[in-house]
Scaffold this motif. Structure first.
Motif, PDB file in Angstrom:
ATOM      1  N   LYS A  25       0.845  -1.263   0.006  1.00 14.73           N
ATOM      2  CA  LYS A  25      -0.120  -0.033  -0.190  1.00 14.73           C
ATOM      3  C   LYS A  25       0.938   1.323  -0.074  1.00 14.73           C
ATOM      4  O   LYS A  25       0.509   2.319  -0.707  1.00 14.73           O
ATOM      5  CB  LYS A  25      -0.966  -0.165   1.152  1.00 14.73           C
ATOM      6  N   ARG A  41       2.752   1.546  -3.486  1.00 14.32           N
ATOM      7  CA  ARG A  41       2.155   2.131  -4.439  1.00 14.32           C
ATOM      8  C   ARG A  41       1.533   3.370  -4.420  1.00 14.32           C
ATOM      9  O   ARG A  41       1.624   4.359  -5.505  1.00 14.32           O
ATOM     10  CB  ARG A  41       0.543   1.360  -4.519  1.00 14.32           C
ATOM     11  N   GLU A  63       4.997   5.476  -5.204  1.00 17.80           N
ATOM     12  CA  GLU A  63       5.218   5.390  -6.689  1.00 17.80           C
ATOM     13  C   GLU A  63       4.478   5.904  -7.497  1.00 17.80           C
ATOM     14  O   GLU A  63       4.933   6.699  -8.286  1.00 17.80           O
ATOM     15  CB  GLU A  63       5.114   3.858  -6.979  1.00 17.80           C
ATOM     16  N   ARG A  64       2.811   6.128  -7.013  1.00 17.74           N
ATOM     17  CA  ARG A  64       1.966   6.788  -7.951  1.00 17.74           C
ATOM     18  C   ARG A  64       2.255   8.067  -7.803  1.00 17.74           C
ATOM     19  O   ARG A  64       2.145   9.065  -8.675  1.00 17.74           O
ATOM     20  CB  ARG A  64       0.517   6.514  -7.409  1.00 17.74           C
ATOM     21  N   ALA A 104       6.112  -3.831  -7.974  1.00 18.07           N
ATOM     22  CA  ALA A 104       5.473  -2.560  -7.792  1.00 18.07           C
ATOM     23  C   ALA A 104       6.424  -1.506  -7.961  1.00 18.07           C
ATOM     24  O   ALA A 104       5.887  -0.258  -7.685  1.00 18.07           O
ATOM     25  CB  ALA A 104       5.268  -2.643  -5.906  1.00 18.07           C
ATOM     26  N   THR A 105       7.369  -1.637  -8.680  1.00 15.18           N
ATOM     27  CA  THR A 105       8.328  -0.490  -8.862  1.00 15.18           C
ATOM     28  C   THR A 105       9.140  -0.529 -10.320  1.00 15.18           C
ATOM     29  O   THR A 105       9.387  -1.883 -10.489  1.00 15.18           O
ATOM     30  CB  THR A 105       9.083   0.141  -7.907  1.00 15.18           C
TER      31      THR A 105
END
Length: 399
Positions: A98, A101, A104-105, A134-135
């Motif tokens: 969580k 993300r 990163e976003r 996730a990256t």
């Protein structure tokens, strides 16, 4: 019918007074008229209410993406020597994702700084697989050395157990969890000594199950470097005084022997304020209990590796408060920064929207979504009194 003479006189006097007041308003000097935009900004700044302050970006220069200058595999990348880091267990993978993300976003998909994960046990294949997915950035997995995690030989375990019993009666959270004490000690003084960070200068600490709400389109690490900042915080709150009852007395002992370590432009007043929470000040023996909430911190590792900090940490470590009380890395880092560093090198990242339950930093900024502007807590209203930012603004200002 004519008005009585007395009423005519009263009306004339009223009109005269009204006209006189209007004249004085128009004749008033500039400093008694409505403030300029600059003055209004300063007045707002010193209103000591961070919730009212509209958030903007830090001052230039701001390093942004230009073409492929931050692509993950660019050998000539504009990235500097920095990493995002997290001390995390395998079992926390869902909560960590969580956090990943969100960051990163809102930021790292543009800049692709590496992630470095630490654990006192080896990471599982599942943890590695899911975090790599996730990256786009490099991901590193590091084991905490046993000598960094072990309870020091000078800690008396009988005294530790007695302390646990006493402080649990005073409702000090996590007091009985040995791993929590180990974590606080590691985050306070051992993480910066990990061999994996030997050649790293800047870090951004991220914990599982935190949230980021605002689009940040500049390189935060390069901003720290360009502006010669040592430390960046987001939330600044009071600590449980029972958990740090002897931290300030031990710090005073250290200061008595190391007067030359105290920076002339320090933030000691913030650490010693007795007015906002006098009960905390009394229980913590002269410490306001204000501290930067270190689940969010962006820092220069050079400070934690400096002789003054190493000497201070060693003094605290020998005193045993990481185990006999529940000294956290947040108050330890904050006290050290407040005493030994130039306060102008400590920056409030007010433009970075952030939540770690139960507290928020939610800027008044169109680049933010998913949080309520000005909201400080998602808990009971009494938690608002835990906000230490007004004291920071009072003694240091809003960088």
């Amino acid at each position: 019918m004519a008005l009585p003479k007395s009423m005519r006189i009263l009306g004339a006097v009223t009109i005269f007074i009204f006209c006189y007041m209007l004249l004085q308003i128009y004749k008033a000097p500039a400093d008694l008229q409505a403030p300029s935009k600059e003055s209004a900004s300063k007045l707002q700044q010193w209103d000591h209410d961070p919730q009212l302050d509209p958030s903007g970006e830090p001052p230039e220069p701001l390093r942004r993406v230009e073409g492929d200058n931050y692509e993950p595999n660019n050998p000539n990348s504009a990235r500097i020597n920095a990493t995002i880091l997290s001390l995390v267990r395998n079992s926390e993978i869902d909560d960590l994702l969580k956090s990943m993300r969100d960051l990163e976003r809102t930021w790292n998909h543009k800049f692709n700084y590496p992630w470095t994960f630490f654990n006192d046990e080896p990471f599982t294949d599942e943890f590695k697989k899911r975090t790599r997915a996730a990256t786009k950035a490099e991901v590193r997995y590091e084991l905490v050395p046993k000598e960094h995690w072990a309870i020091p030989s000078w800690i008396n375990m009988d005294l530790f157990r007695e302390s646990v019993s006493l402080l649990e009666e005073q409702e000090v959270q996590y007091m009985s969890k040995v791993s929590y004490h180990q974590m606080c000690r590691w985050n306070s003084g051992m993480f910066s000594e990990h061999p994996a960070l030997a050649n790293t200068q800047y870090y951004w600490r991220v914990e599982p199950n935190v949230h980021f709400f605002c689009d940040i389109d500049y390189d935060v690490f390069r901003w720290m470097q360009d502006h010669n900042k040592t430390y960046g915080f987001n939330i600044n709150i009071h600590d449980s005084p029972e958990s740090v009852a002897t931290l300030w007395p031990e710090t005073q002992k250290f200061m008595e022997d190391h007067k030359d370590y105290i920076h002339p432009n320090n933030a000691r007043q913030w650490l010693e304020d007795s007015e906002k929470r006098p009960e905390n000040f009394k229980k913590a023996n002269g410490y306001s209990t204000c501290h930067f909430w270190s689940n969010f911190e962006i820092g220069d590792l050079s400070f934690w590796r400096s002789k003054k900090y190493r000497d201070y940490f060693d003094h605290l470590d020998r005193a045993g408060g990481f185990f006999y009380e529940r000294w956290g890395d947040a108050p330890v880092h904050s006290v050290a920064l407040g005493l030994f560093e130039d306060k102008s090198k400590i920056h409030w990242f007010r433009d970075i929207g952030y939540q770690h339950i139960p507290f928020f930093n939610c800027p008044n900024n169109p680049k933010c979504s998913g949080c309520v502007t000005g909201r400080f807590t998602d808990g009971e209203q009494w938690l608002n009194r835990e906000d230490c930012r007004p004291l920071w603004f009072k003694y240091v200002g809003m960088d």
